[in-house]
Design an enzyme around this catalytic site. Structure first.
Site, PDB file in Angstrom:
ATOM      1  N   ASP A 145       0.832  -1.422   0.079  1.00 19.57           N
ATOM      2  CA  ASP A 145      -0.111   0.160   0.067  1.00 19.57           C
ATOM      3  C   ASP A 145       0.970   1.332   0.070  1.00 19.57           C
ATOM      4  O   ASP A 145       1.920   1.235   0.671  1.00 19.57           O
ATOM      5  CB  ASP A 145      -0.883  -0.130   1.174  1.00 19.57           C
ATOM      6  CG  ASP A 145      -2.200   1.114   1.149  1.00 19.57           C
ATOM      7  OD1 ASP A 145      -3.080   0.373   0.679  1.00 19.57           O
ATOM      8  OD2 ASP A 145      -1.740   2.397   1.042  1.00 19.57           O
ATOM      9  N   HIS A 172     -10.420  -5.516  -3.173  1.00 19.11           N
ATOM     10  CA  HIS A 172      -9.140  -5.849  -2.704  1.00 19.11           C
ATOM     11  C   HIS A 172      -9.290  -6.302  -1.057  1.00 19.11           C
ATOM     12  O   HIS A 172      -9.975  -5.612  -0.571  1.00 19.11           O
ATOM     13  CB  HIS A 172      -8.078  -4.788  -2.932  1.00 19.11           C
ATOM     14  CG  HIS A 172      -8.488  -3.417  -2.548  1.00 19.11           C
ATOM     15  ND1 HIS A 172      -9.183  -2.702  -3.505  1.00 19.11           N
ATOM     16  CD2 HIS A 172      -8.372  -2.734  -1.515  1.00 19.11           C
ATOM     17  CE1 HIS A 172      -9.680  -1.465  -2.632  1.00 19.11           C
ATOM     18  NE2 HIS A 172      -8.949  -1.665  -1.391  1.00 19.11           N
ATOM     19  N   VAL A 223     -11.147   2.779  -3.889  1.00 20.06           N
ATOM     20  CA  VAL A 223     -10.887   2.336  -5.058  1.00 20.06           C
ATOM     21  C   VAL A 223     -11.784   1.394  -5.289  1.00 20.06           C
ATOM     22  O   VAL A 223     -12.006   0.186  -4.759  1.00 20.06           O
ATOM     23  CB  VAL A 223      -9.383   1.584  -5.304  1.00 20.06           C
ATOM     24  CG1 VAL A 223      -9.209   1.273  -6.377  1.00 20.06           C
ATOM     25  CG2 VAL A 223      -8.224   2.714  -4.705  1.00 20.06           C
ATOM     26  N   ASN A 264     -13.053  -3.419   2.488  1.00 17.44           N
ATOM     27  CA  ASN A 264     -13.919  -2.138   2.515  1.00 17.44           C
ATOM     28  C   ASN A 264     -14.980  -1.988   1.728  1.00 17.44           C
ATOM     29  O   ASN A 264     -14.630  -2.247   0.489  1.00 17.44           O
ATOM     30  CB  ASN A 264     -13.188  -0.921   2.462  1.00 17.44           C
ATOM     31  CG  ASN A 264     -12.089  -0.652   3.773  1.00 17.44           C
ATOM     32  OD1 ASN A 264     -12.516  -1.124   5.044  1.00 17.44           O
ATOM     33  ND2 ASN A 264     -11.052  -0.095   3.512  1.00 17.44           N
ATOM     34  N   HIS A 314      -7.154  -5.886   2.177  1.00 16.58           N
ATOM     35  CA  HIS A 314      -5.837  -5.530   2.878  1.00 16.58           C
ATOM     36  C   HIS A 314      -5.451  -6.496   3.851  1.00 16.58           C
ATOM     37  O   HIS A 314      -6.109  -6.946   4.538  1.00 16.58           O
ATOM     38  CB  HIS A 314      -6.438  -4.123   3.823  1.00 16.58           C
ATOM     39  CG  HIS A 314      -6.907  -2.969   2.983  1.00 16.58           C
ATOM     40  ND1 HIS A 314      -6.173  -1.764   2.950  1.00 16.58           N
ATOM     41  CD2 HIS A 314      -8.280  -2.764   2.423  1.00 16.58           C
ATOM     42  CE1 HIS A 314      -6.879  -0.779   2.163  1.00 16.58           C
ATOM     43  NE2 HIS A 314      -8.013  -1.606   1.878  1.00 16.58           N
TER      44      HIS A 314
HETATM   45  P1  AMP Z   1      -9.672   1.228   0.017  1.00 20.14           P
HETATM   46  O1  AMP Z   1      -9.900   2.315   0.845  1.00 20.14           O
HETATM   47  O2  AMP Z   1     -10.291   0.055   0.859  1.00 20.14           O
HETATM   48  O3  AMP Z   1     -10.380   1.360  -1.385  1.00 20.14           O
HETATM   49  O4  AMP Z   1      -8.076   0.910  -0.218  1.00 20.14           O
HETATM   50  C1  AMP Z   1      -7.504   1.808  -1.254  1.00 20.14           C
HETATM   51  C2  AMP Z   1      -6.119   1.534  -0.845  1.00 20.14           C
HETATM   52  O5  AMP Z   1      -5.219   1.638  -2.059  1.00 20.14           O
HETATM   53  C3  AMP Z   1      -5.767   2.584   0.339  1.00 20.14           C
HETATM   54  O6  AMP Z   1      -5.260   1.940   1.350  1.00 20.14           O
HETATM   55  C4  AMP Z   1      -4.649   3.484  -0.492  1.00 20.14           C
HETATM   56  O7  AMP Z   1      -3.555   4.001   0.399  1.00 20.14           O
HETATM   57  C5  AMP Z   1      -4.023   2.256  -1.784  1.00 20.14           C
HETATM   58  N1  AMP Z   1      -3.510   3.048  -2.821  1.00 20.14           N
HETATM   59  C6  AMP Z   1      -4.002   4.273  -3.437  1.00 20.14           C
HETATM   60  N2  AMP Z   1      -3.452   4.441  -4.723  1.00 20.14           N
HETATM   61  C7  AMP Z   1      -2.245   3.479  -4.649  1.00 20.14           C
HETATM   62  C8  AMP Z   1      -1.095   3.235  -5.228  1.00 20.14           C
HETATM   63  N3  AMP Z   1      -0.778   3.803  -6.543  1.00 20.14           N
HETATM   64  N4  AMP Z   1      -0.467   2.033  -5.057  1.00 20.14           N
HETATM   65  C9  AMP Z   1      -0.560   1.404  -3.921  1.00 20.14           C
HETATM   66  N5  AMP Z   1      -1.652   1.663  -3.183  1.00 20.14           N
HETATM   67  C10 AMP Z   1      -2.473   2.547  -3.413  1.00 20.14           C
END
Ligand code: AMP
Length: 114
Positions: free
Chosen positions: A28, A100, A96, A87, A102
């Site tokens: 992350d 996925h 996003v 989430n 975590h």
């Molecule tokens: P969520 O909030 O569950 O949708 O998780 C999205 C996650 O993607 C967050 O923890 C962000 O920090 C992570 N994230 C966003 N952009 C990137 C990226 N370019 N590379 C790696 N992680 C990312």
């Protein structure tokens, strides 16, 4: 294309820690624990609650990958551990829309989570 599709396609760089035919795992960009890995299915399922029966194998592959990554990180013994989080939607803080898992590890994790 979702952000994670671009990472899977290598259009955006990421720190890839694991991949197989069903998923890819990256560190992350904004880690919330010493180990914070995102396990992402190659197939885009926008949210876990949108998954269908045909996604069963893809969903199962994420948990199997989580075990392998936890072993890789050395957080699977009796003195450590890890947490998996998915989430879905606004209240969970989803950002996003490409589901996925975590994987968080490397410190004591509060329960219940915030
Ligand atoms: P969520 O909030 O569950 O949708 O998780 C999205 C996650 O993607 C967050 O923890 C962000 O920090 C992570 N994230 C966003 N952009 C990137 C990226 N370019 N590379 C790696 N992680 C990312």
């Amino acid at each position: 294309m979702t952000l994670f599709e671009k990472i899977i396609a290598r259009d955006i760089p990421a720190d890839i820690v694991y991949e197989d035919e069903a998923c890819i795992a990256i560190n992350d960009i904004n880690p919330q624990a010493p180990h914070h890995v995102l396990i992402i299915p190659r197939k885009v399922i926008p949210r876990v609650g949108d998954a269908a029966a045909e996604d069963q194998a893809a969903l199962g592959a994420l948990l199997l990958a989580a075990g392998k990554i936890a072993r890789q990180l050395g957080v699977i013994d009796t003195t450590s551990g890890f947490r998996l989080v998915i989430n879905h939607g606004h209240d969970a803080g989803e950002t996003v829309p490409h589901m996925h898992v975590h994987l968080l590890a490397g410190r004591g994790l509060e329960w219940p989570p915030g």
